[in-house]
Design a protein around this motif. Sequence first.
Motif, PDB file in Angstrom:
ATOM      1  N   ARG A 194      43.235  18.234  36.432  1.00 20.83           N
ATOM      2  CA  ARG A 194      42.531  17.050  35.960  1.00 20.83           C
ATOM      3  C   ARG A 194      43.534  15.925  35.730  1.00 20.83           C
ATOM      4  N   PHE A 195      43.030  14.681  35.800  1.00 16.54           N
ATOM      5  CA  PHE A 195      43.850  13.547  35.375  1.00 16.54           C
ATOM      6  C   PHE A 195      44.057  13.624  33.868  1.00 16.54           C
ATOM      7  N   PRO A 196      45.180  13.144  33.395  1.00 17.03           N
ATOM      8  CA  PRO A 196      45.348  13.056  31.941  1.00 17.03           C
ATOM      9  C   PRO A 196      44.539  11.883  31.387  1.00 17.03           C
ATOM     10  N   GLY A 197      44.325  11.891  30.094  1.00 20.82           N
ATOM     11  CA  GLY A 197      43.696  10.741  29.441  1.00 20.82           C
ATOM     12  C   GLY A 197      42.187  10.818  29.389  1.00 20.82           C
ATOM     13  N   MET A 198      41.600   9.646  29.104  1.00 22.64           N
ATOM     14  CA  MET A 198      40.173   9.552  28.834  1.00 22.64           C
ATOM     15  C   MET A 198      39.413   9.039  30.060  1.00 22.64           C
TER      16      MET A 198
ATOM     17  N   SER B 197      32.805   6.665  25.093  1.00 17.96           N
ATOM     18  CA  SER B 197      31.992   7.861  24.845  1.00 17.96           C
ATOM     19  C   SER B 197      32.824   9.044  24.406  1.00 17.96           C
ATOM     20  N   LYS B 198      34.151   8.821  24.271  1.00 20.50           N
ATOM     21  CA  LYS B 198      35.077   9.889  23.881  1.00 20.50           C
ATOM     22  C   LYS B 198      34.975  11.099  24.827  1.00 20.50           C
ATOM     23  N   VAL B 199      34.953  10.785  26.134  1.00 15.14           N
ATOM     24  CA  VAL B 199      34.928  11.832  27.158  1.00 15.14           C
ATOM     25  C   VAL B 199      36.251  11.782  27.910  1.00 15.14           C
ATOM     26  N   SER B 200      37.012  12.862  27.850  1.00 12.30           N
ATOM     27  CA  SER B 200      38.277  12.937  28.579  1.00 12.30           C
ATOM     28  C   SER B 200      38.040  13.569  29.946  1.00 12.30           C
ATOM     29  N   PHE B 201      39.020  13.419  30.843  1.00  9.47           N
ATOM     30  CA  PHE B 201      38.907  14.069  32.137  1.00  9.47           C
ATOM     31  C   PHE B 201      38.847  15.583  31.982  1.00  9.47           C
ATOM     32  N   GLU B 202      39.544  16.098  30.982  1.00  6.28           N
ATOM     33  CA  GLU B 202      39.535  17.538  30.742  1.00  6.28           C
ATOM     34  C   GLU B 202      38.155  18.042  30.354  1.00  6.28           C
ATOM     35  N   ASP B 203      37.333  17.146  29.782  1.00  2.28           N
ATOM     36  CA  ASP B 203      35.987  17.556  29.356  1.00  2.28           C
ATOM     37  C   ASP B 203      35.026  17.697  30.521  1.00  2.28           C
ATOM     38  N   CYS B 204      35.392  17.118  31.664  1.00  2.00           N
ATOM     39  CA  CYS B 204      34.491  17.148  32.815  1.00  2.00           C
ATOM     40  C   CYS B 204      34.642  18.456  33.571  1.00  2.00           C
ATOM     41  N   ARG B 205      33.525  19.105  33.772  1.00  2.00           N
ATOM     42  CA  ARG B 205      33.545  20.326  34.571  1.00  2.00           C
ATOM     43  C   ARG B 205      33.685  19.970  36.059  1.00  2.00           C
ATOM     44  N   ALA B 206      33.912  20.976  36.853  1.00  2.00           N
ATOM     45  CA  ALA B 206      34.074  20.767  38.292  1.00  2.00           C
ATOM     46  C   ALA B 206      32.742  20.987  39.000  1.00  2.00           C
ATOM     47  N   GLY B 207      32.671  20.541  40.255  1.00  2.00           N
ATOM     48  CA  GLY B 207      31.496  20.793  41.068  1.00  2.00           C
ATOM     49  C   GLY B 207      30.274  20.031  40.615  1.00  2.00           C
ATOM     50  N   LEU B 208      29.107  20.620  40.875  1.00  2.00           N
ATOM     51  CA  LEU B 208      27.843  19.971  40.541  1.00  2.00           C
ATOM     52  C   LEU B 208      27.669  19.752  39.050  1.00  2.00           C
ATOM     53  N   GLN B 209      28.331  20.601  38.237  1.00  2.00           N
ATOM     54  CA  GLN B 209      28.190  20.455  36.793  1.00  2.00           C
ATOM     55  C   GLN B 209      28.736  19.123  36.293  1.00  2.00           C
ATOM     56  N   ALA B 210      29.671  18.534  37.059  1.00  2.00           N
ATOM     57  CA  ALA B 210      30.258  17.262  36.631  1.00  2.00           C
ATOM     58  C   ALA B 210      29.240  16.132  36.649  1.00  2.00           C
TER      59      ALA B 210
END
Length: 382
Positions: A266-270, A275-288
Motif C-alpha cells: 500500500r501507499f503510505p499516508g492517508m 474521512s480519516k481513511v488511510s491507504f492501509e485501511d483499504c482492502r484489495a480487489g472488489l472489496q476496495a
Amino acid sequence: VASANRRRGAQLNRTIKDDGLGGTSMISMCAFESELGVQAPVGFWDPLGLSADGDVATFKRRRATEIKHGRICMLATMGYITPEITGKFPGYLSPSMDLKFQDVPNGLAAISKVPGPGWLQIIAYALYCEATGGFGYNSDNQASAPGDCGWKPPLLATDDPELKTKRLSAELANGRLAMMAIIGMFFQDGLTGSAWGDWANYTDSPLRAFENELGVQAPVGYWDPLGLGKDGDAEVFRRRRESEIKHGRISMIATIGFMVTSVGYRFPGMLSPYSKVSFEDCRAGLQALGDVPALGWVQIFIFCGLIEGGFLVQDPARGPGDFENGGILGVPNASGPMSDAEGRKRKLNAELANGRLAMVAIMGMLFQNGWIGTVYDEMWGF
C-alpha cells in the motif's frame, strides 16, 4: 429397479448442505464426470448445461449420436484427404452415363457431378441403416453401450478393460476432432472454390482489408470471429483499434495494481484525511469499492474525464494510441518516436498482445475475487 439403480449410479442426487447461517442450500451434482470422453484438459465440458438434469437416457442418446457423427466425420475427413494424395478409384462411377471416378472432382464440387440415381442410392442406404438398426444404434433401446454395434474390428477390439476404455476415449476424441475438421474443410472449399484451395483465392475475404495491421500475430493471425471488420471500413477499424489499445493499457495497469495490493503493498499516508481513511485501511480487489469515500470516486471520474477530453486526445494524423501529449511511457513532451521502424513495430505488437492478455486477466481476477470472496491466499490457491 435396474433402470433406477443405473440412474442412481450415474447421478448424485440432490444433497442438502448447511450454509453456516442456520439455513440450507440445495446442490445438484452433475452425473457424468466419470463417463468416457471426459478427458484433459477440459474435463467434463458441458457449457450449455444440456446434462444438468442428470437424465441418463437422454445422455446415452446424445452419446450414441455423438459417436455416430464422429465415426461418419472420420470417414468423411479421410475421404476428403485421400483422393488428393492417392488419387481416385479406377473404372466407372456410372457406366450408363459414361462417368468415371477420375471425372469427379474432390470436395464440394463433387456434389453436382454425382448422378441423381447415385444420390438416391446413398440416401436409401443411409435410411436403411438408420431404420433397421443395421449398425446397432438405438436398436435395443440402449441396452448396449452407446456406439456398440456388436462388431469387433480386428486389431482394435480388446477384452482388457483399461485398454478398451483408452481406445474408446481415443475414438471419441478423434471423432470430435474430425467433426471440426470436416466442417473446416467444407468452409475452406466453399470460400476458395476447391478442396484444399489456397486462401489467396478467397478474393472477397474480409481479411484483405486489415491482415497487415498491427496485432495480426501468430498463431491465430487476423482473428475476427464475429466478422466486425468484414465491411472493410477503415474508419471503424481505427476507432476500435484505439479503444482496444486504451482498454489494454488500462487493464495492464489494473492487473498489476490488483496483484500488488493483493499481496499487501500500500501507499503510505492517508487516502482521505477528512474521512480519516488511510491507504492501509483499504482492502484489495472488489472489496476496495466500498472503502473509497464517495468524494474519492468523484475525483476519479473527473480525472478520467479530463484525461479523455483534454490530455490524451487522439489525433487523426497519428497512429491509434499515439498521443502527442503522451510522450514515452506517458511522460508529456518526452523524446520523439523510435527511429528503428522494425523495433518500434515489434514493441507495438507486444503492447497489443500484452494488453489483450491483461484484459482477459483482470476480468478473470475480478470474477475469481467475486466468486471466492477474497483476494488473499484462498483466491490464488496458496
